[in-house]
Every structure is written in C-alpha cells, then in structure tokens.
Design a protein around this motif. Structure first.
Motif, PDB file in Angstrom:
ATOM      1  N   THR A 132       8.382   3.638  -2.112  1.00  0.00           N
ATOM      2  CA  THR A 132       9.321   4.627  -1.855  1.00  0.00           C
ATOM      3  C   THR A 132      10.471   4.568  -2.977  1.00  0.00           C
ATOM      4  N   ARG A 148       0.964  -1.135   0.111  1.00  0.00           N
ATOM      5  CA  ARG A 148       0.195  -0.192  -0.114  1.00  0.00           C
ATOM      6  C   ARG A 148       0.957   1.393  -0.067  1.00  0.00           C
ATOM      7  N   GLN A 149       2.082   1.108  -0.248  1.00  0.00           N
ATOM      8  CA  GLN A 149       2.942   2.190  -0.238  1.00  0.00           C
ATOM      9  C   GLN A 149       4.216   2.002  -1.234  1.00  0.00           C
TER      10      GLN A 149
END
Length: 299
Positions: A270, A267-268
């Motif tokens: 980077t 869900r993320q």
C-alpha cells in the motif's frame, strides 16, 4: 507534492546550450545527476537540479540489464536522449562512449545526438569495447587518434553552441601526468569541457583545476575509485560540474528491492509506509493534469 526540493525548479531556458555554457564557465561545482530514462529525468528537474547527464552506464544497466562494457549503441543512447529531451527543459550532457567507432563514426554520432536534443556530447579515449571508468582492465587509444575524434566532433556540429566534452581514462593506464597531458591536448583540439576519469588520490583531484585551462567535470562514482569530495568543495577548487551519473539508478534499485521484497513477503503493498510513491504523485510527475487540460481544450 515533494517538499524536499533543492530550490525552485529553474525556468525553461530558451537556449539550453547557452545555459550549459554559462554553468560551465561559472566553475562553481554544479551538481549533475544522471538520468537513465524520461521519468528519472523528470524527477531530477522536479527537484531543482540545473542540468542532466544522460548516462550510458545507466541506460546499459536499466534498459539492457547488462554491465557498462560497450553493449549500448548509438541507437539506444539517441532514443533515450530524444525521450528525455521531450520530457524536460534542462540542458542535457550525453554520454557517447567512444563515439561508436573512428572519427567518421564520431561525426555521425554527433549529428544524430544533436538532432536528438543533446546540448553537450561526451567522448572518451578508451579502446573499444570500452568499459566503466571504474572497472579494471581499461586500455586507451593513441592520443592522435583521440584528437582526430575531437576535431571530427567539433566539425560535425550544426549549432556551434553544442559543447564537446572530452574524457580521458589514461590515469589508470599511463598515470596521472600522462592523463593531464592528454587532457590539455584535448583542449587544444577544441574540447569545451575536460573530464579526467578515475583519479585515485585526493591531491590529484585538488590539482586538476590548476593544471588545466578549460572547465572540468569531476565524476563522483558511489563506490568507485575516486576519493569522495562534496560538491561545494569541488566548486571552490574550480570544477564546473560534479557528476553523480548513477545516484538515481542506485537509489531506484534499492527502492525496488525494498518495495518488492515487502510485496513478496506480505503479499500486499500500500501507499502507507513510504515504500512507493502515491498514485497522485506518480500522475503529477508524468504531467497528467496538463494532459487533462489539453484534452479539455480539444473536446
């Protein structure tokens, strides 16, 4: 900054057609990756390669989301060629499939693609609708019809430096010897570069530079029907170019699957972990610093 370059990127050549002719004549196995859009072309140039192949299969797969079975038309490949020409300085070999029709259609296609920025135009002898050279079920047109297409292409070019590459898929249909005979006749009709597609035996790969008089391109399709050879060995055999038409595409697909799989599951996403380019690297590749300098010039 990417530190995995092959070498220092080549300086822009005042005449990429002449540069491509020199590369062909050197017969040293120049690696030519395929580009399916302007960003992939920028990355190829940034990594220090010497020429770019504008891939019909790549455009069909990535732009249309379809298999390489003649869904791409002249408009799509010309538009992509023009965008890539604006983005890079390297010589461009452009995949024009069967020429999109008969000899008159070939004449039109050559004029359109030359205006779009092609330095070499590839034509093949498949029956339309064509299919990927490493698919089953191919058929080829009569040799005389293909000779007419090659002559039309040669006559159509405004710049005599524009190269014509003639591909035959006859090995899969009529056998290796028939493909060699066709390629030699393509040479006599005016083709500058010869491309015998999808040979299946290592001894055939080794034989072709001895059998044919013009510079040749060997297509290394990852997962395809032709035995894998390194570019150095192919250069020693006498091949002018070693094509990896869809290495960038296949690498991009895996990269997207990995990055988006992590995004879906965690869900993320980077910059850490190496799954995505940094923001700064993305801006460098699209030339934002240069555009910023231009903006300051005009304000």
């Amino acid at each position: 900054m990417n530190d995995t370059k092959l070498n220092t990127p080549p300086k822009p050549d005042a005449n990429p057609k002449q540069a491509l002719r020199r590369l062909a004549d050197a017969r040293r196995g120049v690696l030519v990756p395929g580009a399916f859009n302007a960003m992939s072309a920028r990355i190829i140039e940034d990594l220090g390669f010497e020429a770019i192949y504008v891939t019909g299969a790549g455009v069909t797969n990535m732009y249309l989301g379809l298999p390489d079975q003649a869904f791409m038309g002249l408009h799509e490949i010309a538009e992509h060629t023009a965008r890539i020409r604006d983005a890079v300085n390297l010589p461009l070999l452009v995949d024009a499939d069967t020429g999109f029709g008969n000899a008159l259609n070939v004449r039109h296609a050559v004029r359109v693609l030359e205006r779009a920025g092609a330095d070499c135009i590839q034509l093949e002898d498949q029956v339309s609708p064509k299919r990927c050279g490493h698919f089953s079920g191919k058929a080829v047109i009569d040799t005389d019809e293909m000779l007419g297409k090659i002559k039309a292409a040669v006559d159509a070019r405004h710049d005599s430096g524009l190269l014509v590459m003639a591909r035959t898929d006859a090995a899969a249909v009529h056998g290796f010897e028939a493909a060699i005979e066709r390629a030699q006749r393509f040479s006599e009709a005016g083709a500058d570069i010869l491309f015998v597609e999808a040979v299946t035996r290592a001894e055939e790969v080794r034989a072709m530079p001895r059998r044919l008089d013009k510079p040749q391109l060997m297509n290394m399709v990852i997962g395809g029907k032709t035995p894998t050879f390194g570019a150095d060995e192919l250069g020693q055999l006498g091949y002018g170019f070693v094509l990896y038409a869809n290495a960038a595409l296949q690498g991009a697909v895996v990269g997207m699957q990995k990055a988006l799989g992590v995004l879906r599951d965690s869900r993320q996403l980077t910059e850490e972990g190496g799954l995505v380019a940094t923001f700064e690297e993305r801006q460098r590749l699209v030339g934002k610093p240069e555009w910023d300098a231009l903006e300051r010039l005009y304000v």
